[in-house]
Design a protein around this motif. Structure first.
Motif, PDB file in Angstrom:
ATOM      1  N   GLU A   3      11.420 -17.447  -3.151  1.00  0.00           N
ATOM      2  CA  GLU A   3      12.001 -17.948  -1.910  1.00  0.00           C
ATOM      3  C   GLU A   3      12.955 -16.899  -1.404  1.00  0.00           C
ATOM      4  O   GLU A   3      13.767 -16.373  -2.157  1.00  0.00           O
ATOM      5  N   GLN A   4      12.857 -16.559  -0.139  1.00  0.00           N
ATOM      6  CA  GLN A   4      13.663 -15.477   0.384  1.00  0.00           C
ATOM      7  C   GLN A   4      14.265 -15.891   1.716  1.00  0.00           C
ATOM      8  O   GLN A   4      13.542 -16.210   2.650  1.00  0.00           O
ATOM      9  N   PRO A  84      10.528 -21.933  16.342  1.00  0.00           N
ATOM     10  CA  PRO A  84      10.021 -20.751  15.622  1.00  0.00           C
ATOM     11  C   PRO A  84       9.563 -21.093  14.208  1.00  0.00           C
ATOM     12  O   PRO A  84      10.346 -21.557  13.383  1.00  0.00           O
ATOM     13  N   ARG A  85       8.308 -20.850  13.923  1.00  0.00           N
ATOM     14  CA  ARG A  85       7.766 -21.065  12.586  1.00  0.00           C
ATOM     15  C   ARG A  85       6.369 -20.463  12.548  1.00  0.00           C
ATOM     16  O   ARG A  85       5.756 -20.242  13.593  1.00  0.00           O
ATOM     17  N   ILE A  94       0.450 -16.719   0.681  1.00  0.00           N
ATOM     18  CA  ILE A  94       0.716 -17.347   1.970  1.00  0.00           C
ATOM     19  C   ILE A  94       2.222 -17.383   2.187  1.00  0.00           C
ATOM     20  O   ILE A  94       2.951 -18.056   1.447  1.00  0.00           O
ATOM     21  N   TRP A  95       2.692 -16.635   3.174  1.00  0.00           N
ATOM     22  CA  TRP A  95       4.098 -16.636   3.550  1.00  0.00           C
ATOM     23  C   TRP A  95       4.342 -17.666   4.639  1.00  0.00           C
ATOM     24  O   TRP A  95       3.556 -17.773   5.586  1.00  0.00           O
ATOM     25  N   PHE A  96       5.427 -18.428   4.522  1.00  0.00           N
ATOM     26  CA  PHE A  96       5.849 -19.371   5.555  1.00  0.00           C
ATOM     27  C   PHE A  96       7.201 -18.928   6.100  1.00  0.00           C
ATOM     28  O   PHE A  96       8.081 -18.553   5.319  1.00  0.00           O
ATOM     29  N   TRP A  97       7.349 -18.974   7.424  1.00  0.00           N
ATOM     30  CA  TRP A  97       8.682 -18.740   7.967  1.00  0.00           C
ATOM     31  C   TRP A  97       9.098 -19.907   8.860  1.00  0.00           C
ATOM     32  O   TRP A  97       8.281 -20.505   9.549  1.00  0.00           O
ATOM     33  N   HIS A  98      10.374 -20.232   8.782  1.00  0.00           N
ATOM     34  CA  HIS A  98      11.011 -21.226   9.643  1.00  0.00           C
ATOM     35  C   HIS A  98      12.309 -20.602  10.134  1.00  0.00           C
ATOM     36  O   HIS A  98      13.263 -20.477   9.369  1.00  0.00           O
ATOM     37  N   GLY A  99      12.312 -20.163  11.393  1.00  0.00           N
ATOM     38  CA  GLY A  99      13.455 -19.425  11.899  1.00  0.00           C
ATOM     39  C   GLY A  99      13.542 -18.069  11.227  1.00  0.00           C
ATOM     40  O   GLY A  99      12.663 -17.220  11.375  1.00  0.00           O
ATOM     41  N   ARG A 174      11.716 -26.427   1.842  1.00  0.00           N
ATOM     42  CA  ARG A 174      11.394 -26.329   3.265  1.00  0.00           C
ATOM     43  C   ARG A 174       9.930 -26.657   3.538  1.00  0.00           C
ATOM     44  O   ARG A 174       9.565 -26.994   4.669  1.00  0.00           O
ATOM     45  N   LEU A 175       9.088 -26.564   2.520  1.00  0.00           N
ATOM     46  CA  LEU A 175       7.664 -26.848   2.711  1.00  0.00           C
ATOM     47  C   LEU A 175       7.319 -28.317   2.499  1.00  0.00           C
ATOM     48  O   LEU A 175       6.157 -28.703   2.634  1.00  0.00           O
ATOM     49  N   LEU A 176       8.316 -29.136   2.166  1.00  0.00           N
ATOM     50  CA  LEU A 176       8.043 -30.561   1.980  1.00  0.00           C
ATOM     51  C   LEU A 176       7.549 -31.208   3.262  1.00  0.00           C
ATOM     52  O   LEU A 176       6.884 -32.241   3.224  1.00  0.00           O
ATOM     53  N   ARG A 177       7.872 -30.625   4.413  1.00  0.00           N
ATOM     54  CA  ARG A 177       7.407 -31.178   5.683  1.00  0.00           C
ATOM     55  C   ARG A 177       5.883 -31.139   5.787  1.00  0.00           C
ATOM     56  O   ARG A 177       5.285 -31.864   6.573  1.00  0.00           O
ATOM     57  N   TYR A 178       5.240 -30.248   5.010  1.00  0.00           N
ATOM     58  CA  TYR A 178       3.780 -30.138   5.029  1.00  0.00           C
ATOM     59  C   TYR A 178       3.122 -30.946   3.915  1.00  0.00           C
ATOM     60  O   TYR A 178       1.889 -30.933   3.800  1.00  0.00           O
TER      61      TYR A 178
END
Length: 232
Positions: A3-4, A84-85, A94-99, A174-178
């Motif tokens: 996590e970064q 932004p996401r 698989i990279w995910f970005w949120h903001g 942060r990925l719990l929304r998915y």
């Protein structure tokens, strides 16, 4: 999993990584949807007021409510869907970005990754000229909308990730929304405006190895009855 949280510097990706800006794609979908459904709702409402034929009024009223409801849905979800996401698919995973926050699901940490979709069941038709006309108009409208959005009859297309170990879900809050209720997987819905599925599939095949499953059909959940779902 890693996590970064970044402050102005994004992770370094492979040169041929595939990037999906879900916020921008969501904006495209909503703008096209508003442009299509707004004028159609107005035209149907005008027909209800001015057309003396009761059958025509009933048909126009039906489609006016349909288009008007869709237009309101698009407008109400605009800011939530366009924030932004996005996703980047590269050699690491698989990279995910949120903001400005980034999370990574590595290929070795997933049991299966692919594109899932639904297809609606065939509904029985009811006889009669009014129903026949409704069916014809529905087919015409669907063709126009699908043509404008450049999508197919596949419903609820999503990037689906099944992790090897359920406990790893908790490491990426942060990925719990998915997270899909009642299952151990993430399902990231792709906006209708996204039409480069061949590029996404090519990236999955190039980087994912045996973890990448490609296209697969999931069970129909009755999405038509719930109305369109806009992933946030």
């Amino acid at each position: 999993m890693t996590e970064q949280d970044i402050a102005g510097n994004a992770p370094v990706f492979a040169p041929d990584a595939h990037r999906l800006d879900l916020g921008r794609l969501g904006a495209i979908t909503l703008v096209v949807g508003i442009v299509l459904t707004g004028p159609l709702a107005w035209a149907c409402g005008y027909a209800v007021v001015t057309d003396p034929d009761p059958v025509a009024k009933a048909i126009a009223g039906f489609f006016g409510l349909l288009f008007g409801g869709l237009c309101v849905l698009f407008v109400a979800n605009f800011w939530r869907v366009t924030r932004p996401r996005g996703i980047v698919i590269d050699v690491a995973g698989i990279w995910f970005w949120h903001g400005t926050s980034w999370d990574l699901v590595r290929w070795t940490q997933a049991a299966r990754i692919g594109l899932s979709y639904e297809l609606p069941t065939e509904l029985p038709t009811v006889g009669g000229p009014v129903d026949h006309l409704k069916a014809k108009v529905s087919d015409w409208v669907k063709g126009k909308v699908f043509g404008a959005l450049r999508v197919t009859d596949k419903r609820g297309i999503a990037l689906e990730i099944v992790p090897l170990r359920e406990e790893e879900l908790r490491e990426l809050p942060r990925l719990l929304r998915y997270r899909t209720k009642g299952t151990v997987l993430w399902r990231v819905r792709l906006p209708g405006g996204y039409h480069s599925f061949e590029k996404l599939v090519a990236a999955g095949e190039r980087f994912g190895g045996h973890t990448w499953e490609g296209w697969f059909r999931r069970q129909w959940t009755g999405g038509a009855g719930r109305g369109p779902r806009l992933e946030g």
